[in-house]
Write an enzyme that holds these catalytic residues in place. Structure first.
Site, short mmCIF file in Angstrom:
data_model
loop_
_atom_site.label_atom_id
_atom_site.label_comp_id
_atom_site.label_asym_id
_atom_site.label_seq_id
_atom_site.Cartn_x
_atom_site.Cartn_y
_atom_site.Cartn_z
N CYS A 43 10.44 1.72 1.63
CA CYS A 43 11.51 0.74 1.86
C CYS A 43 12.87 1.39 1.67
O CYS A 43 13.83 1.01 2.32
CB CYS A 43 11.33 -0.46 0.94
SG CYS A 43 11.11 -0.01 -0.77
N GLU B 98 10.96 -7.88 -3.45
CA GLU B 98 11.50 -6.59 -3.02
C GLU B 98 10.93 -6.36 -1.63
O GLU B 98 9.74 -6.09 -1.49
CB GLU B 98 11.09 -5.51 -4.01
CG GLU B 98 11.94 -4.27 -3.93
CD GLU B 98 11.36 -3.24 -3.01
OE1 GLU B 98 11.71 -3.28 -1.81
OE2 GLU B 98 10.56 -2.42 -3.47
N TRP C 171 0.81 -1.22 0.00
CA TRP C 171 0.00 0.00 0.00
C TRP C 171 0.85 1.27 0.00
O TRP C 171 0.33 2.36 -0.18
CB TRP C 171 -0.90 0.02 1.25
CG TRP C 171 -0.14 -0.34 2.50
CD1 TRP C 171 -0.09 -1.56 3.10
CD2 TRP C 171 0.74 0.51 3.26
NE1 TRP C 171 0.75 -1.53 4.19
CE2 TRP C 171 1.28 -0.27 4.31
CE3 TRP C 171 1.12 1.85 3.16
CZ2 TRP C 171 2.17 0.25 5.25
CZ3 TRP C 171 2.01 2.37 4.09
CH2 TRP C 171 2.52 1.57 5.12
O1 LIG Z 1 9.00 1.30 -0.95
C1 LIG Z 1 9.83 1.24 -1.84
C2 LIG Z 1 9.75 1.84 -3.24
C3 LIG Z 1 10.03 3.28 -3.27
C4 LIG Z 1 10.32 3.84 -4.64
O2 LIG Z 1 10.51 3.13 -5.61
O3 LIG Z 1 10.41 5.07 -4.75
#
Ligand SMILES: O=CCCC(=O)O
Length: 462
Positions: free
Chosen positions: A268, A234, A136
């Protein structure tokens, strides 16, 4: 968890959805298989035209899509708008580049002859229906960065989105339908996590990609392995943000704040552990704490808000527990450390800076998914590298230095899928994205991402 859109700023349930029953899942799987049979043969130019049409639609409807995301998961409206725009960019990038990224590869003539062939080459062929289990936190971006390359490669997509963003999930399915992609090319499965295993095991699903938590990744990858199907994971990250004496300190502080609180701290690749050389530690920590403490927490629909609520009550409670555990074990709370006053309805948490972190604290090794930063003092480069690597995760890293030898040291020794110097980690369609250690395996974006779900076919002609 029921499939429901709940506004995290107010706790109000906006809409609930009935999960698909077995017959509904079966209809969609059959449609995906049928769609793949014809779609796999479409030329790149036709796929690109559909992808550009979908990107144009998204551009036109940017505001509405952004508001839905903010209402479902609480990121500030400006961040939602930026996310929608980024998706359009990635869709166009793959529309422009897929054909060249998947062009036949020709080994050196001497190697072809050595293999006994008159001709030999490699062709990237699509695999089939791929299941995407998505989170989310970037409800549009996480899906589109899978869907754009997958569809451009000739695969078809099935989306199991997080249960708290069903309206965004349905909007994505509609987007591809309205752009003219053949029926079944991209479908949303409104299902609970208990139904995911059956979908992975279905013979028509050929591979799975997951962005999300480590337990979810482990479960999905275990099922995929049991079925001998490809998986890309991921997972989490606890990215270091290293500040060395040669850094431009003002720029480092400004970027450190953005890198920590982007997406209300729920990314992340947010910088989570700030590792600062002792020569600049006091100045950095004072300025960083002041800037974190000055952020405006509030309604994510308000244009002046810096940090909105966390996406769920559980997320806020988990973060609160981590900070509490650190405090009990002796961490110093430099700013924040609780729920902001006046925001009792939603799941808000103050931007927080903690120092005096020790390995006895859970926060030393666990991911903080919210606006909480830990700051470490290190004596030299060796210690900076050691602390940066002292984590189960290995997604990305940020290092602030103008010294070429120090950069080389990090490029050589950092245990992560990326390292960003004098800036913050950000994904880009042309750059591979993914991690090592418990951050997962496989790559998204760039040529590496589009080739993950291809049958890399050797063609040998005697
Ligand atoms: O939560 C990870 C992905 C964040 C992003 O690609 O900008």
């Amino acid at each position: 968890m029921p499939i429901a859109s709940v506004n995290p700023a107010t706790g109000e349930t906006v809409q609930t959805f009935e999960p698909l029953d077995a017959a509904g899942i079966e209809r969609r799987l059959a449609r995906a298989e049928a769609a793949f049979h014809s779609y796999r043969g479409t030329p790149f130019a036709a796929r690109a035209e559909l992808m550009r049409r979908a990107a144009d639609l998204l551009d036109r409807e940017l505001e509405a899509v952004a508001r839905t995301m903010t209402e479902e998961m609480g990121k500030p409206l400006a961040a939602s708008r930026a996310e929608v725009a980024k998706c359009g960019k990635a869709m166009r990038w793959y529309a422009d580049h897929a054909e060249e990224l998947l062009a036949d590869e020709h080994p050196a003539p001497a190697d072809v002859a050595d293999s006994g062939a008159s001709r030999a080459f490699v062709r990237y062929r699509p695999l089939g229906p791929v299941l995407a289990v998505m989170p989310w936190n970037f409800p549009l971006w996480q899906v589109l960065r899978f869907a754009a390359p997958a569809l451009m490669a000739g695969n078809v997509g099935l989306l199991k989105h997080a249960s708290n963003v069903p309206r965004t999930a349905l909007a994505i399915e509609e987007l591809f339908q309205r752009a003219g992609f053949p029926e079944g090319c991209f479908q949303t499965l409104l299902i609970g996590s208990g139904a995911v295993e059956g979908v992975i095991r279905d013979r028509r699903v050929v591979a799975v990609t997951l962005t999300g938590s480590e337990p979810a990744g482990r479960a999905v990858a275990a099922t995929a392995a049991d079925e001998v199907k490809k998986a890309v994971l991921e997972l989490g990250g606890s990215d270091p943000f290293v500040v060395l004496p040669s850094a431009d300190l003002d720029a480092a502080v400004r970027t450190a704040v953005r890198a920590r609180v982007q997406n209300n701290g729920q990314s992340c690749i947010a910088a989570k552990r700030f590792i600062v050389h002792t020569d600049v530690y006091d100045r950095f920590t004072a300025a960083f704490t002041a800037a974190m403490g000055a952020l405006k927490v509030g309604d994510p629909m308000d244009e002046s808000t810096d940090v909105g609520p966390l996406a769920s009550r559980q997320g806020r409670d988990d973060l609160e527990e981590l900070v509490e555990d650190a405090r009990v074990h002796g961490a110093r709370v430099e700013c924040g450390g609780g729920r902001p006053e006046g925001w009792d309805t939603g799941w808000f948490y103050e931007p927080t800076v903690l120092t005096g972190i020790t390995p006895a604290m859970r926060i030393h090794l666990e991911e903080t998914f919210g606006p909480v930063a830990t700051v470490y003092r290190v004596a030299d480069l060796d210690e900076a590298v050691a602390v940066a690597n002292d984590t189960p995760f290995g997604l990305s890293a940020n290092v602030w230095t103008t010294d070429e030898a120090e950069r080389e040291r990090f490029v050589r020794d950092i245990q992560a899928g990326g390292v960003f110097f004098n800036g913050m980690t950000a994904s880009h369609p042309a750059l591979p994205f993914g991690g090592v250690k418990r951050s997962g395996f496989g790559r998204e974006l760039s040529g590496h991402g589009i080739r993950e779900f291809c049958n890399i076919t050797t063609v040998w002609i005697g």
